[in-house]
Design a protein around this motif. Structure first.
Motif, PDB file in Angstrom:
ATOM      1  N   ASP A  68      41.262 -60.886  88.142  1.00 19.05           N
ATOM      2  CA  ASP A  68      39.865 -61.018  88.558  1.00 19.05           C
ATOM      3  C   ASP A  68      39.594 -60.131  89.755  1.00 19.05           C
ATOM      4  OD1 ASP A  68      37.305 -61.988  88.398  1.00 19.05           O
ATOM      5  OD2 ASP A  68      37.695 -63.755  89.633  1.00 19.05           O
ATOM      6  N   GLY A  76      37.297 -67.366  84.757  1.00 19.59           N
ATOM      7  CA  GLY A  76      37.499 -65.961  85.049  1.00 19.59           C
ATOM      8  C   GLY A  76      38.954 -65.562  85.058  1.00 19.59           C
ATOM      9  N   ARG A  77      39.854 -66.550  84.955  1.00 16.26           N
ATOM     10  CA  ARG A  77      41.286 -66.254  84.919  1.00 16.26           C
ATOM     11  C   ARG A  77      41.849 -66.909  83.663  1.00 16.26           C
ATOM     12  NH1 ARG A  77      41.437 -67.159  91.472  1.00 16.26           N
ATOM     13  NH2 ARG A  77      40.571 -65.103  91.968  1.00 16.26           N
TER      14      ARG A  77
END
Length: 719
Positions: A588, A616-617
């Motif tokens: 990210d 997001g990860r």
């Protein structure tokens, strides 16, 4: 380490003569955990190494086919026993060889390296000049022409002796940036001609630079302004000097681009690995001679693989070489072009404003570019109903050198078929598909990959919800990016598979990669840990860079709890904390991951740093539950496809009795049952219910009920 004792037989195939390829039965490669074109160690009267390939149909499983040179290197004769095992093969920085006086005088170092390209050698081995000519990056038409031109017909029978390697002590492979030099002290660089040296490949016109037209136009514009119209720059107060660094993965065509754009100009070319292997004084002398060759006339100094000449670990002679290059760039009418596949290993001083102040990057070709390159490579080849879109889609990470090797391997298959059937030669779709299973792209030649085989998600029994979650998170973003763009959302970045050991997490990754035609970069968490400061973080960065270079790809982090434990709770001097930070940055950070999906696998998700599991990860958490009775029946049926079972074996009834067995346990049960049948009789034709019952006494369930219940509670909390 797995090893096999096989019977050595002389390989009589003309295609393999003295090329350093050992042919084994496919079952032998499977037993050793190898793929075609991997390196193998051979132990007979002496230890040596070679490249392994598939033997022709009909070859006995217990036989190893060796050419006469490899047999001699192993110190064995025909019908002797040779022990074969996997070998760790390093890319060579330098290989020293000894040959006849005629060969030493006649063959320049660049041609010598091309002849040995792709071969695996050890100190003391004999090696022929016959190019390997098989596998990735080893096409040799131009090399054989150069050998015939410089050495005559005797080159086909010349044998060289390997007298030294760097690194030493282990088998090494000759790579495109390896320096191959003569052992008798002969200067490895022939005196440079006043103009362009003979390149190892044929010149390519600018119009054939598929996927690099923009870079070619930019380089051509820079050369025109600096060399042909310098007064325009002077009028505007700018110096007309020009230094360009061309970067990109190995085999992508950096030197080809430079040669194509500079066609018609006076060019002096230096081979970085060869010059870098010379003595300190000779290095400086050769660079000075090359610069002097441009004195008094307009031209270009081209240095290929300059990282071998000016490595990041600066040497005192590097300062003198850089000063000579500065003098060349300051000379009116002279331009410097350098290429490198490893810009991170290059002396930073080369990027100074008075040297290479401009940079061109060549990336990996996408599917459309790969299709155009295949059309270009096959434009003069007789073909039958080729579907190049399918081939291009199944070749992620392939550069033009890989595609050329792919076409050559397919041509060998087509030629063999035409010879056997006495038909007109023509390339077919099956030839290219078969070649795809053989050719490994150069972008992944230095990394470990997960062997995915031909298994697909359709072969995975049960796990409906798990397969759907992986399809949405991994395959949809790659197959339907327009849908994500239309809806204004970013696709998931990563997925965490968690569940008890042996329940099919790695198998799911293989199936997913095969279904999506993805390259897989697999690493176990603990493998990236290093006690030296900065080494672990560098390993993480290099892992993700390899994934970007071969996109679309999967990064598979097995045992991710060992790689990214909760920060502040380990006693390893902060190594784990720094690795977690590096991993979070890659997932990210500023540089986005495009066409790269990260999959983690663990049986202890509670130990993973929480920051890694936020959106997001690794934002999708997928629980891989232990198989129930129906799933166990599917697993047994899949594992029994190649096992001849007696009619009295009831797989459905057996599955119902195997509570607590994982998927790996079920497969191990059938394997043990087959071994029990062999103990009963080596001539046994099938596996009976009695054999299965005996195997159950040996193979016990491995699932821990307490761990399974804890993982279920974790899954309930996350849902």
């Amino acid at each position: 380490m797995a090893e096999l004792a096989l019977t050595a037989r002389l390989n009589t195939s003309a295609a393999d003569t003295r090329r350093g390829v050992v042919r084994l039965h496919p079952e032998a490669l499977t037993a050793l955990g190898l793929r075609e074109w991997d390196g193998i160690a051979l132990l007979g009267g002496r230890r040596t190494a070679a490249v392994v390939g598939f033997a022709a149909p009909g070859t006995p499983a217990g036989t190893a086919l060796l050419d006469d040179v490899t047999m001699s290197n192993a110190g064995i004769g025909e019908n002797a026993t040779v022990v074969v095992r996997p070998a760790t093969v390093y890319g060579a920085r330098q290989v020293t060889v000894r040959g006849s006086a005629l060969a030493t005088r006649s063959i320049p170092a660049t041609t010598l390296r091309q002849a040995l390209l792709g071969k695996v050698v050890s100190v003391g081995d004999a090696v022929s000049l016959l190019p390997r000519d098989l596998g990735p990056g080893t096409s040799s038409a131009a090399t054989t022409q150069a050998l015939s031109r410089t050495f005559g017909v005797a080159w086909t029978s010349e044998l060289l002796t390997v007298t030294g390697t760097d690194p030493g002590g282990e088998p090494v492979s000759v790579q495109p940036n390896t320096a191959v030099i003569w052992a008798d002290g002969t200067d490895p660089v022939s005196p440079p001609p006043p103009a362009r040296d003979e390149p190892p490949v044929a010149d390519v016109p600018v119009t054939d630079l598929v996927g690099a037209q923009e870079q070619a136009a930019k380089l051509s514009e820079w050369l025109t302004l600096a060399l042909d119209e310098p007064e325009l720059l002077r009028t505007l107060g700018a110096a007309p000097h020009l230094g360009v660094l061309i970067t990109g993965p190995a085999g992508v065509g950096k030197a080809t681009l430079a040669r194509a754009v500079t066609t018609g100009r006076h060019v002096v070319e230096l081979d970085g690995p060869t010059v870098g292997a010379a003595e300190i004084g000779a290095r400086q002398h050769r660079v000075a001679d090359a610069v002097a060759g441009l004195t008094g006339r307009s031209g270009v100094l081209l240095i290929t693989d300059i990282d071998a000449l000016l490595p990041a670990v600066a040497e005192p002679v590097g300062t003198l070489i850089l000063e000579q290059l500065r003098a060349a760039v300051r000379t009116p009418g002279v331009a410097l072009i350098a290429t490198t596949a490893h810009p991170e290993q290059l002396d930073d001083r080369l990027r100074a404003p008075d040297l290479c102040d401009r940079e061109l990057a060549l990336g990996l070709p996408d599917a459309a570019t790969r299709r155009a390159l295949l059309e270009l490579l096959l434009r003069k080849v007789p073909t039958e109903a080729l579907q190049l879109d399918e081939i291009a889609a199944r070749a992620p990470g392939y550069v033009v050198a890989d595609l050329a090797a792919l076409c050559r391997e397919a041509a060998l298959r087509a030629a063999s078929r035409a010879s056997q059937e006495h038909t007109e030669p023509a390339l077919r779709q099956a030839d290219l598909l078969g070649a795809l299973a053989v050719i490994r792209p150069l972008s992944r030649s230095g990394s470990e990959e997960l062997a995915i085989g031909s298994v697909s998600l359709d072969d995975v029994g049960d796990m409906v919800e798990t397969k759907q979650a992986l399809t949405e998170a991994v395959l949809w973003p790659l197959r339907h990016p327009d849908s994500f763009a239309r809806l204004g959302i970013d696709p998931p970045r990563g997925v965490l598979l968690y569940g008890p050991p042996g329940c099919g997490k790695t198998f799911l990754v293989r199936a997913l990669a095969s279904t999506g035609q993805l390259s897989v970069h697999a690493v176990k968490g603990a493998e990236l840990m290093d006690k030296w400061v900065g080494s672990s973080e560098k390993a993480v960065r290099e892992l993700f860079q390899r994934a970007r270079n071969s996109a679309p790809s999967l990064v598979f982090l097995d045992e991710v709890d060992a790689l990214a434990p909760r920060r502040g709770q380990t006693g390893d001097s902060g190594v784990s904390d720094r690795v977690v930070a590096a991993l979070l940055t890659e997932l990210d950070g500023v540089e986005p991951l495009r066409d790269v999906v990260v999959l983690g696998a663990t049986n202890r998700p509670d130990l993973i740093d929480p920051a890694l599991l936020r959106p997001g990860r690794l934002e999708r958490l997928v629980f891989v539950a232990p198989p129930d009775a129906a799933a166990r029946a599917d697993i047994l049926r899949t594992a029994a496809r190649s096992v001849p079972l007696d009619a009295d074996v009831d797989l459905a009834g057996l599955a119902a009795e195997l509570a607590g067995y994982s998927a790996a346990d079920c497969a191990a049960l059938l394997r043990e049952a087959a071994l029990t049948a062999m103990r009963r009789s080596l001539d046994a034709a099938d596996v009976t219910a009695a054999d299965v019952a005996a195997a159950r006494a040996v193979v016990r369930p491995s699932l821990d009920p307490v761990q399974v219940e804890a993982l279920r509670r974790y899954a309930d909390q996350r849902s």
